[in-house]
Design a protein around this motif. Sequence first.
Motif: not given
Length: 51
Positions: A38-51
Amino acid sequence: IVQAVPEWIKLTPTDFARGVRLARSVRKGMLFGVVDDEGDVTYYSLMREKP
């Protein structure tokens, strides 16, 4: 950085890691925008985690 992706595309963990590394290298955040039929956008944010 925003990467728009249709919801029917299957991304691998490597695809996510590549985007996050690129964003980190230019000191930006990474958002994946998943676009549905339908053209709707869902945003997902990703980050890098260091152990």
